[in-house]
Design a protein around this motif. Sequence first.
Motif: not given
Length: 635
Positions: A458, A460, A464, A469, A471, A480, A482, A500
């Motif tokens: 990603y 990041s 964000k 974003y 985790t 990470t 989405c 990811e």
Amino acid sequence: MSIIFNTGENDVIISNDPDKTILELAESARIYLKSDCGGTGKCGKCRCVLEKGHFRLGTGEEIVVSGKKGINTLACRTRVIGNEAVVSIPQNSISGIAGRIVEEFFLNRYHHDPPTKKYCLAFSDSASGKQRSDGKRLLDEVYRRTSLKEIAVPLEVLQTLSDLTAEGENIVTVTMGTSRDGPHMIRIEAGDTARDNFACALDIGTTTVVGILVDLLNGKIKSRASRYNAQTRISGDVVSRISYCKKREDINTLQKLIVRETVNPIIDELCSNAGIAPDRINRVAVSGNTVMMHLFLALNPSNIGKAPFTPVMRNTGVFRAKEIGIGIHGTGLVDILPAVSAYIGGDIAADMYVSKLHKGKGPAVLIDIGTNGEIVLCEKGRLSACSTAAGPAFEGYGLYHGCRASRGAVEKIAFDDGHNITYRTIGGEKATGICGTGYIDFIASGFGIGLIETSGKYNSELLKSLHLYHTVEKDGSKITACIITPENESGLDEPVLVLESDIAAILQAKAAVYAGLKTLLAIRKKGFDDIRKLILAGGFAGHLDIENAMVMGLIPDIPPERIEFIGNGSLGGAYCALVESDALDAMTALSDLPNVIELNLHKDFQSNYIDALFLPNLNENDFAAILRRRHIQGY
């Protein structure tokens, strides 16, 4: 003894079997729970809530639940041992209640001449001066009406004949089936039942199983039914199932899961929907990969898993239903479509036959995208084939919020001009997971706006800025993710995410398929531009957004008009084996033609695979047109 399953949508009531876990009982009710570990209790995804009843936990401890507060446990490690129980299944534990499994296939045309026919016969007078047995008189009538010779008559049919003649019956109906082994007498019935002739076609996949009920008088499909392969309780891929077969008991367990707990319930459903008894089915044609056919017949598949990868048989001939335990008429015939090799099965022979791949003028490629990716190249009638282990990621298996294509699964994902995420679920319901096509769309669309980099990681900062974003703590590390749907729009008690690590798993699956195709073409000194027709088979392929599949590098960047879909060609081939007298012979001949390529013996396969782990591919020349169209050269 009964169990009430509460899924939050409705209650499902079934009879209890104390020998089965709650996971197995739920599956028999067509409530499919997530179980990536095959029911060993390791993945923790099949959580349920014990609301009421007497239960035995995996530790052996027995508990009685009767209060207002339920007890959380794993469905794969818990059994119901009381007379009644209530179990709640959270939505985030459900993989699908009624999955959308592709039952459609496309045939240009076929010649209706089924190899299973019925004949109404009148016995000739036995008092003719000749000492002819009842069996001889029956066979003489069959010989007179047909061109069949040397008919195999099982003991059970002779027993029925003896009962009918003892009762004075002189009008009977005989069901005859021709096969590569010769003609077989399937059954004998009193009176004229010639217009009552049914058969069943089955496609037994690693993950899904599909069946259709066919009226052999006219070739019409009377009903359709499908289920997930109960062997997924053990594992999600064929390699793991081969490894599981350490002893005869293990092989028999896997056969029971496919025959008794998957195929026979499908046959029961087919017959219930059509209003007939399963005993009225006279023949079954079965298609599937070589390992699945071995396990269907309880043959030891161990040699398929090690060099030189030798199956017990590629062309098994015909069996009687009672030999296998199939729930149709006991002396009904069961045909197994012939395999090409250990990892290119009868499903691919069926695909070739249905698509008429071998009759094309220019170079043509057939790809069956599934848990295994099989590829066949035809050039001037010459066939070359290979198989590559894509794994079950395309069906959501092993992914954080991955699921099968069932109600609530996110099947379409896109980003609008403002980079806002849009999605569509199957059935229009709240999102409870993401199926394979949803992941393809997300990766392609995310790559197109720069959210996903060439490496599959990603961006990041962009993630964000789009407020997507998130985790996830996994194996002691933060991964990470989405956000596809926020928690307040989700059918779960958390947002629906793409990690990811999920992207990496999908890229590994697509890399296997793409590298297999590129390597096969290179061996035959061909390139993607040489492909005049690309035939895509399998349920997953039928729901693909072709542009997105090209953008993420799953299929070659060729003109869309060269691409053809045949749907479930495996099921189509099994259907043809029932309605065309020469189809099975033609598929047998086709199965002997391909030159099978072992990809692991070609050094280019590994480098092609590594290139394909990137988006759309580390070798940008393979996707120059896609990169130009999408204006994403800078990402």
